[in-house]
Each structure stands twice: as structure tokens, then as C-alpha cells.
Scaffold this motif. Sequence first.
Motif, mmCIF file in Angstrom:
data_model
loop_
_atom_site.group_PDB
_atom_site.id
_atom_site.type_symbol
_atom_site.label_atom_id
_atom_site.label_comp_id
_atom_site.label_asym_id
_atom_site.label_seq_id
_atom_site.Cartn_x
_atom_site.Cartn_y
_atom_site.Cartn_z
ATOM 1 N N LEU A 15 13.639 2.573 -24.368
ATOM 2 C CA LEU A 15 12.187 2.397 -24.380
ATOM 3 C C LEU A 15 11.557 2.649 -23.016
ATOM 4 O O LEU A 15 10.483 3.261 -22.931
ATOM 5 N N PHE A 16 12.197 2.190 -21.935
ATOM 6 C CA PHE A 16 11.659 2.435 -20.600
ATOM 7 C C PHE A 16 11.599 3.932 -20.316
ATOM 8 O O PHE A 16 10.656 4.416 -19.714
ATOM 9 N N PHE A 21 8.089 1.636 -17.935
ATOM 10 C CA PHE A 21 8.267 0.191 -17.795
ATOM 11 C C PHE A 21 7.017 -0.557 -18.239
ATOM 12 O O PHE A 21 7.085 -1.474 -19.056
ATOM 13 N N ASP A 22 5.863 -0.145 -17.722
ATOM 14 C CA ASP A 22 4.619 -0.853 -18.055
ATOM 15 C C ASP A 22 4.198 -0.647 -19.503
ATOM 16 O O ASP A 22 3.510 -1.486 -20.074
ATOM 17 N N GLY A 23 4.612 0.448 -20.116
ATOM 18 C CA GLY A 23 4.247 0.731 -21.495
ATOM 19 C C GLY A 23 5.167 0.091 -22.520
ATOM 20 O O GLY A 23 5.007 0.300 -23.723
ATOM 21 N N PHE A 44 17.824 -12.437 -19.027
ATOM 22 C CA PHE A 44 16.968 -11.867 -17.991
ATOM 23 C C PHE A 44 15.706 -12.713 -17.906
ATOM 24 O O PHE A 44 14.988 -12.843 -18.891
ATOM 25 N N HIS A 45 15.427 -13.253 -16.744
ATOM 26 C CA HIS A 45 14.288 -14.159 -16.603
ATOM 27 C C HIS A 45 12.946 -13.444 -16.782
ATOM 28 O O HIS A 45 11.989 -14.035 -17.279
ATOM 29 N N THR A 46 12.893 -12.176 -16.361
ATOM 30 C CA THR A 46 11.661 -11.403 -16.485
ATOM 31 C C THR A 46 12.001 -9.989 -16.952
ATOM 32 O O THR A 46 13.157 -9.569 -16.906
ATOM 33 N N LYS A 47 10.960 -9.256 -17.349
ATOM 34 C CA LYS A 47 11.164 -7.860 -17.728
ATOM 35 C C LYS A 47 11.634 -7.059 -16.509
ATOM 36 O O LYS A 47 12.449 -6.148 -16.625
ATOM 37 N N MET A 107 10.424 7.225 -12.531
ATOM 38 C CA MET A 107 9.149 6.577 -12.851
ATOM 39 C C MET A 107 8.961 5.307 -12.021
ATOM 40 O O MET A 107 7.873 5.059 -11.505
ATOM 41 N N GLU A 108 10.011 4.527 -11.894
ATOM 42 C CA GLU A 108 9.880 3.266 -11.165
ATOM 43 C C GLU A 108 9.788 3.472 -9.657
ATOM 44 O O GLU A 108 9.133 2.702 -8.965
#
Length: 195
Positions: A15-16, A21-23, A44-47, A107-108
Motif C-alpha cells: 500500500l505504501f 505513506f500519507d495516502g 508497531f506503536h505508530t504508522k 517517496m519518503e
Amino acid sequence: MPKGKKAALVAAMELFSEKGFDGTSTVQIADAAGISQATIFKYFHTKQDLLLAIVKPVMENFFPHYRDEFFDGIHNCETLTGMVDFMVHDRYAFISENKEAVKIVIMEMMTSAEMRGLFVKLVSAKDFDFLGELLHEFRRTGEIRDDIDAAGIVRIIAGQMIVYLVQANFTPVLVTHEDQDLQLICEQIVRTIKK
């Protein structure tokens, strides 16, 4: 690795690379993985932690390995044309085989200072001078122009490769004969950097 964690990583990578990532939301990741959001947050604590779990091992473990293989290949080339041919075909094969991870990293790196910092740390590792070694290898043939430095070599080759990859992915009608296209790219690069 637990099944839920592995499913989250695989779904997130897909998906990333597809939506960025933001989408991509954790709900979408959970749906694609066939797990709950709670399972994602268990591992995972966060995305952002999920993203780093995908990218960090690729950059920290695979980069040095591929870097060493890459320089072994260049070192075995006797001519400038051979080096360029090796670089273009080797990097194209690497990107093709790791398309999703490469898309995520690129992208990141454009949006994340943390990701750029990790990349700079890898490229400028104290135990290996990537740009210095690259220039040394190209200079050893005696064929490269004196005004071309290591950063110039990277820009010239990467520029050709990036444009070709964009064409291949977004306007595939422009890419009809991959082998011929890659050969033409090699010839253009050699003409640009050769004395």
C-alpha cells in the motif's frame, strides 16, 4: 515473525508503494492484511514505526551487501564502457527486483528528514567512502573526462535511469524494447563522460 506482524508488513509495503505513506491509513493496511488495527498497533506503536520497520532493514542490511556486490562488479570491468554498462544493467535489475521498497524509500526521502538522515548515514559511512571509491574506479580506466567528479557521475547515470524508470512506469508506450533502450542509455552516458 508472528503471522500478524508479517501480514501487516507485507500489506503496508504494497500500500505504501502504491498510495504513498500519507495516502495509506492503518485501517486500509489492516483490511489488506486480514488483521485488526489492534494487531498492527500491538507490533508497531505508530504508522511511522511500521514504515521504519519496512525501510530500516532494507537500508541497513541490504544496502551494504548490495554496495559491496556493486563495487565488486565495477572492479571487474576493464573499460569505461564496461563500467557504465554494468552500472546501468545492475541498478536497473536491482530496482526492478525491489520496486516496492525502492518506491517507498524514494517517496519518503522526499518528505521525511529522518529518512534522508538514514540514507546519508549509509552513503557516508566512515568505513566506506562510496563516492570516493566510485570516482577511483572510473578514473582507473583513464577514459573519463577530468572535469567529471563522483557526484557528476552519479547525477548523469541516475538522471538517465530515473527518466527511463518514470517512462516505464507511467508511459509504458514509450518503452518498447527494454534491452535496446538500456543499451542506448549506456551509449549516451559514455558519450557524456568520456574524454
